[in-house]
Design an enzyme around this catalytic site. Structure first.
Site, mmCIF file in Angstrom:
data_model
loop_
_atom_site.group_PDB
_atom_site.id
_atom_site.type_symbol
_atom_site.label_atom_id
_atom_site.label_comp_id
_atom_site.label_asym_id
_atom_site.label_seq_id
_atom_site.Cartn_x
_atom_site.Cartn_y
_atom_site.Cartn_z
ATOM 1 N N TYR A 205 -2.185 -1.137 10.307
ATOM 2 C CA TYR A 205 -2.286 -1.481 8.889
ATOM 3 C C TYR A 205 -1.057 -0.974 8.131
ATOM 4 C CZ TYR A 205 -4.122 -1.325 4.078
ATOM 5 O OH TYR A 205 -4.305 -1.468 2.722
ATOM 6 N N SER B 162 0.836 -1.201 0.000
ATOM 7 C CA SER B 162 0.000 0.000 0.000
ATOM 8 C C SER B 162 0.868 1.248 0.000
ATOM 9 C CB SER B 162 -0.898 0.010 1.238
ATOM 10 O OG SER B 162 -1.551 1.258 1.411
#
Length: 298
Positions: A204, A191
């Site tokens: 995350y 990401s």
């Protein structure tokens, strides 16, 4: 459902819906495709294959919706059979199976918890039992929650985030390697959060940074077996995870901070996964491919 004709030249800033997005009713994570407004585009009406993955067998985690569904559909239209692993959303998983089969390929949906190593081993073995080979592993499943302070992240949430995003990747790669032949491909989903982390997504973001590190390190070992390992780093992508894990004020402007001023649709990620899975990427390993709407990986 939002669709676009990707064969025509278009202004990418206006090719798909732009924020602000309509405030939605609360959605329980991980969310369902049917609950999204606007609907995500995963390529059902637009992706056209050309046989890049003919005869190959793929395992995709988180394949029931979002990026995973778009990748499963694209792989199928390129000629691959697909096993999708998912955890909760039966309706979404069966829709992905329908789309793969409609594209002329075989599909299997397997429900279970990839936090458990035994289940990861069973997923790999299911592919081998059904099709006799495994050529592509896509570690895509992820869990995230958003909070304003580190104090709000419970031990349970932190544990689940790392077990889903990182531990499962280890387990699946470990189980898959004895079955992968030279030319096979492993693709991990990291990401933009690995490079430009936000405190609201602290666990995350940390897992996504771990995936970058894992991809670069493991690629060296895997290449001794002729297996390529790469990762895709999406920016903001319109998936069920967004309205189900972010406060309304965040998803209403989701993607507006990119140069394109909008989030990606899942179908816009799929071609990169296809490239990395195909023989056309024969000289690419240990790399991180950003699909971020212009936000730099730095």
């Amino acid at each position: 459902m939002a669709t676009t004709d990707i064969t025509q030249m278009q202004d990418p800033r206006q090719q798909y819906p732009v924020p602000p997005f309509k405030q939605q009713q609360p959605i329980e994570p991980p969310g369902e495709e049917s609950e999204m407004n606007p609907k995500a585009d995963y390529g059902e009406h637009s992706y056209r294959g050309s046989g890049k993955l003919a005869g190959r067998k793929a395992l995709i985690t988180g394949g029931d919706s979002g990026i995973g569904r778009a990748v499963a559909l694209a792989f199928a239209r390129e000629g691959a059979d697909v096993l999708i692993a998912y955890n909760e959303e039966d309706k979404d998983a069966q829709e992905t199976v329908r789309l793969v089969e409609k594209s002329g390929q075989k599909a299997i949906a397997v429900k279970g918890d990839i936090q458990q190593e035994r289940h990861c081993q069973q997923l790999v073995q299911r592919v081998i039992d059904e099709w006799g080979q495994l050529d592509i592993l896509v570690n895509n499943a992820a869990f995230q929650m958003s909070h304003q302070s580190i104090a709000e992240f419970s031990a349970e949430e932190i544990d689940r985030t790392f077990r889903t995003n990182v531990f499962a990747m280890f387990y699946l790669c470990k189980a898959a390697m004895p079955h992968l032949k030279p030319g096979a491909s492993i693709i991990n989903t990291t990401s933009i959060q690995a490079y430009d982390p936000k405190p609201q997504l602290l666990p995350y973001a940390a897992t996504k940074a771990a995936i970058v590190n894992f991809t670069k390190a493991f690629s060296e070992e895997a290449m001794q077996q002729g297996v390529r390992v790469n990762a895709v780093a999406p920016g903001p992508v319109w998936t069920p995870l967004i309205p189900s894990t972010m406060p309304p004020e965040k998803f209403e402007e989701f993607g507006a901070d990119t140069p394109l001023k909008r989030p990606a649709q899942p179908v816009e990620l799929a071609p990169v996964y296809v490239l990395l899975a195909s023989q056309e990427a024969s000289y690419i390993t240990g790399m991180i491919y950003g699909v971020t709407g212009g936000r730099p990986l730095a």
